[in-house]
Design an enzyme around this catalytic site. Structure first.
Site, PDB file in Angstrom:
ATOM      1  N   MET A  32       0.827  -1.045  -0.087  1.00 50.17           N
ATOM      2  CA  MET A  32       0.048   0.127  -0.002  1.00 50.17           C
ATOM      3  C   MET A  32       1.008   1.244   0.235  1.00 50.17           C
ATOM      4  O   MET A  32       0.426   2.428   0.293  1.00 50.17           O
ATOM      5  CB  MET A  32      -0.904   0.132   1.140  1.00 50.17           C
ATOM      6  CG  MET A  32      -1.856  -1.195   1.314  1.00 50.17           C
ATOM      7  SD  MET A  32      -3.457  -1.033   1.968  1.00 50.17           S
ATOM      8  CE  MET A  32      -2.905  -0.881   3.626  1.00 50.17           C
ATOM      9  N   GLY A  33       2.263   1.198  -0.459  1.00 49.26           N
ATOM     10  CA  GLY A  33       2.919   2.264  -0.550  1.00 49.26           C
ATOM     11  C   GLY A  33       3.679   2.708   0.810  1.00 49.26           C
ATOM     12  O   GLY A  33       3.481   1.991   1.619  1.00 49.26           O
ATOM     13  N   HIS A  39       9.410  -3.445   3.332  1.00 48.81           N
ATOM     14  CA  HIS A  39       8.938  -3.775   1.891  1.00 48.81           C
ATOM     15  C   HIS A  39      10.102  -4.202   1.039  1.00 48.81           C
ATOM     16  O   HIS A  39      10.100  -4.870   0.071  1.00 48.81           O
ATOM     17  CB  HIS A  39       8.157  -2.722   1.319  1.00 48.81           C
ATOM     18  CG  HIS A  39       6.862  -2.176   1.944  1.00 48.81           C
ATOM     19  ND1 HIS A  39       6.775  -1.072   2.634  1.00 48.81           N
ATOM     20  CD2 HIS A  39       5.798  -2.744   2.221  1.00 48.81           C
ATOM     21  CE1 HIS A  39       5.496  -0.874   3.306  1.00 48.81           C
ATOM     22  NE2 HIS A  39       4.862  -1.912   2.753  1.00 48.81           N
ATOM     23  N   MET A 186       8.822  -3.097  11.821  1.00 53.09           N
ATOM     24  CA  MET A 186       8.364  -1.697  10.603  1.00 53.09           C
ATOM     25  C   MET A 186       7.058  -1.734  10.276  1.00 53.09           C
ATOM     26  O   MET A 186       6.466  -2.845  10.010  1.00 53.09           O
ATOM     27  CB  MET A 186       9.417  -2.157   9.527  1.00 53.09           C
ATOM     28  CG  MET A 186      10.923  -2.071   9.720  1.00 53.09           C
ATOM     29  SD  MET A 186      11.558  -0.379   9.163  1.00 53.09           S
ATOM     30  CE  MET A 186      13.221  -0.569   9.993  1.00 53.09           C
ATOM     31  N   SER A 187       6.626  -0.367  10.205  1.00 50.66           N
ATOM     32  CA  SER A 187       5.094  -0.413   9.677  1.00 50.66           C
ATOM     33  C   SER A 187       4.975   0.963   9.188  1.00 50.66           C
ATOM     34  O   SER A 187       5.587   1.947   9.700  1.00 50.66           O
ATOM     35  CB  SER A 187       4.171  -0.626  10.852  1.00 50.66           C
ATOM     36  OG  SER A 187       3.077  -0.314  10.595  1.00 50.66           O
ATOM     37  N   ARG A 189       2.586   2.624   9.565  1.00 48.59           N
ATOM     38  CA  ARG A 189       1.845   3.424  10.471  1.00 48.59           C
ATOM     39  C   ARG A 189       2.643   3.990  11.860  1.00 48.59           C
ATOM     40  O   ARG A 189       2.485   4.660  12.471  1.00 48.59           O
ATOM     41  CB  ARG A 189       0.768   2.560  11.180  1.00 48.59           C
ATOM     42  CG  ARG A 189      -0.366   2.250  10.220  1.00 48.59           C
ATOM     43  CD  ARG A 189      -1.745   1.630  10.800  1.00 48.59           C
ATOM     44  NE  ARG A 189      -2.726   1.679  10.011  1.00 48.59           N
ATOM     45  CZ  ARG A 189      -3.195   0.396   8.955  1.00 48.59           C
ATOM     46  NH1 ARG A 189      -2.437  -0.659   9.152  1.00 48.59           N
ATOM     47  NH2 ARG A 189      -4.337   0.717   8.278  1.00 48.59           N
TER      48      ARG A 189
HETATM   49  O1  PAF Z   1      -0.061  -5.881   3.461  1.00 49.04           O
HETATM   50  C1  PAF Z   1      -0.462  -4.930   2.819  1.00 49.04           C
HETATM   51  O2  PAF Z   1       0.252  -4.017   2.618  1.00 49.04           O
HETATM   52  C2  PAF Z   1      -1.993  -4.956   2.320  1.00 49.04           C
HETATM   53  O3  PAF Z   1      -2.896  -5.515   2.989  1.00 49.04           O
HETATM   54  C3  PAF Z   1      -1.757  -5.654   0.820  1.00 49.04           C
HETATM   55  C4  PAF Z   1      -1.498  -7.088   1.155  1.00 49.04           C
HETATM   56  C5  PAF Z   1      -1.063  -5.009  -0.060  1.00 49.04           C
HETATM   57  C6  PAF Z   1      -3.277  -5.870   0.207  1.00 49.04           C
HETATM   58  O4  PAF Z   1      -3.861  -4.477   0.063  1.00 49.04           O
END
Ligand code: PAF
Length: 294
Positions: A32-33, A39, A186-187, A189
């Site tokens: 979700m960016g 990531h 890490m998040s 949020r």
């Molecule tokens: O983990 C996430 O960022 C979201 O739940 C995902 C897997 C991209 C689905 O929107």
């Protein structure tokens, strides 16, 4: 090299079909960016295992409940693009919500039992939103492999279940939780936390690590491990932190357990101020098991 940016779902699918016809293997990291090192580790995990790497950036509206943070979810398009470039991503797929959910859209993909507890109990409909969008992303990007983080342990289990139940020809690869130096998972949020809340948030991993140590020292009673987590959070974060749930559960079924005699996970969700964070530790051989078992 700059990644190719695709916004149109049809063009995304055409690109993926052409790559497949050319005999190339495709990988997807759905996000979700507001990309962080967590990531990046998913991208690094998949990059050597596929010929073409796609990262989707899509803040999926249907996995947010009423009153949740959809409107203020952090975004950083330029930073995300730079991160994808450095990670050797070939395509960034960044559709608009109206392109993913056009007028008349009415299909939901739902995994039932695995979504009943933990975050599913706190966020009704959340996992329906996740599985619906992940199923659609799989159809649009046609990956041979897709990578998800163990930080969202329930999400990983639910996606594995969906893939097995609906026979998606996609290998789900998992990657360990990436943490700040002080242990905080890490998040995206974490960006919401004030300095005081940021310090209090470290109580979550402290508690989980203390319980994991107790487990390694031989403790098998779930209630004792849970109390260690609770006590550590109380001592360190006090009133700043409210536990939403804390569970010691079977690593595969996510059902609560009393005595640990197989793969298990201690998972929690907590509100630090108004920010909801989740974290977990995997006990025994569950990390290996989730990597191979649907
Ligand atoms: O983990 C996430 O960022 C979201 O739940 C995902 C897997 C991209 C689905 O929107």
């Amino acid at each position: 090299m700059n990644p190719k940016i695709i916004r149109d779902p049809t063009k995304m699918q055409q690109w993926a079909l052409a790559e497949r016809r050319a005999g190339r293997t495709l990988g997807l990291v759905p996000t979700m960016g507001y990309l962080h090192r967590g990531h990046l580790s998913l991208m690094d995990t998949l990059r050597p295992r596929v010929d073409r790497l796609v990262v989707s950036i899509f803040v999926n509206p249907i996995q947010f409940g009423a009153g949740e943070d959809l409107d203020r979810y952090p975004r950083d398009w330029d930073g995300d693009l730079a991160a994808c470039r450095n990670a050797g991503v070939d395509v960034v797929f960044a559709p608009e919500p109206a392109a993913v959910y056009p007028e008349g859209f009415q299909t939901t993909v739902r995994v039932s039992r695995l979504t009943a507890g933990l975050c599913g109990a706190q966020r009704p409909g959340h996992f329906d939103g996740v599985t619906t969008v992940v199923a659609k992303l799989f159809h649009l990007t046609l990956p041979h492999r897709a990578c998800f983080g163990e930080k969202d342990y329930q999400q990983l289990a639910v996606v594995r279940r969906m893939v097995a139940d609906l026979a998606f020809p996609v290998e789900i690869v998992s990657a360990p939780t990436i943490r700040e130096d002080d242990g905080l998972a890490m998040s995206s949020r974490n960006a919401y936390l004030s300095p005081v809340e940021r310090e209090a948030a470290t109580s979550l991993s402290r508690g989980l690590f203390a319980a994991r140590k107790q487990f390694h020292d031989g403790e098998r009673r779930a209630a004792v491990l849970a109390e260690t987590v609770r006590q550590t959070i109380r001592d360190h974060a006090g009133a700043v932190c409210t536990l939403e749930y804390l569970t010691v559960c079977d690593a595969h079924t996510l059902e609560e357990i009393v005595t640990i005699d197989g793969d298990a996970v201690i998972a929690l969700a907590a509100k630090i101020g108004t920010t909801r964070l989740i974290d977990n530790v995997i006990l025994a051989t569950a990390a290996e098991a989730t990597a191979t078992t649907p």
